[in-house]
Design an enzyme around this catalytic site. Structure first.
Site, PDB file in Angstrom:
ATOM      1  CG  HIS A  17      -1.888  -1.065   1.352  1.00 28.12           C
ATOM      2  ND1 HIS A  17      -2.029  -1.846   2.470  1.00 28.12           N
ATOM      3  CD2 HIS A  17      -2.807  -1.519   0.463  1.00 28.12           C
ATOM      4  CE1 HIS A  17      -3.012  -2.718   2.280  1.00 28.12           C
ATOM      5  NE2 HIS A  17      -3.485  -2.552   1.060  1.00 28.12           N
ATOM      6  NE  ARG A  90      -2.732  -8.123  -4.652  1.00 25.86           N
ATOM      7  CZ  ARG A  90      -3.550  -8.421  -3.666  1.00 25.86           C
ATOM      8  NH1 ARG A  90      -3.103  -8.489  -2.433  1.00 25.86           N
ATOM      9  NH2 ARG A  90      -4.816  -8.680  -3.883  1.00 25.86           N
TER      10      ARG A  90
END
Ligand code: PNS
Length: 159
Positions: A17, A90
């Site tokens: 993050h 991802r």
């Protein structure tokens, strides 16, 4: 002024993050990191705890604000006059769901676009769920989260 919103559960915040926040903040004038306040998801950390964690670890990024929201992301984005939603990808497995959400959001409000950033390779495997799984067994989470958050995370599994 170009304002973007980076939404998520952040339960807890990870290096992945932080990487996304630093990189997207460079692209816009203001980045609002928006924490989903959804008790139905039964988060490990309260929304206040997640906001406070994010404030602590993003204090070096000047154009970042930490907020929380309830309800639909697209409505909150409009309320704060953000024109961009940032999401991280991802792997291919993230893509299908994210595409569906981005398209839905665009149908609801075509003035707000979603921009996807590919996660830095070193964090491609990382998720908050993995952090919680490892921490729940007392494992080493120092590769996943900033060290100042580690005691707070272990604390949740004490007792
Ligand atoms: O970090 P996460 O859990 O992947 O973040 C998911 C989040 C918070 C971005 C997503 O669940 C969300 O936007 N929730 C709010 C409700 C909403 O707008 N859903 C999408 C349209 S159905």
């Amino acid at each position: 002024m170009r304002r973007a919103i980076y939404p998520g559960s952040f339960d807890p915040v990870t290096f992945g993050h932080i990487d996304m926040i630093e990189r997207s903040a460079r692209m816009v004038d203001e980045l609002v990191v928006a924490v989903l306040n959804n008790s139905a998801k039964n988060p490990l950390f309260s929304v206040e705890e997640r906001v406070s964690m994010l404030e602590g670890i993003t204090s070096h990024v000047p154009n970042v604000k930490i907020r929380y929201f309830d309800g639909l992301l697209i409505d909150y984005a409009k309320e704060i006059e953000a024109t961009i939603i940032i999401r991280g990808l991802r792997a291919v497995t993230d893509f299908e769901y994210e595409l569906q959400i981005a398209q839905t959001n665009r149908i609801v409000n075509s003035e707000i676009d979603t921009i996807f950033l590919t996660t830095s390779l070193e964090y491609a495997y990382l998720s908050s769920t993995i952090v919680k799984e490892v921490a729940s067994y007392g494992g080493d989470i120092s590769h996943f989260v900033p060290k100042q958050l580690i005691p707070q995370i272990y604390e949740k599994y004490k007792g």
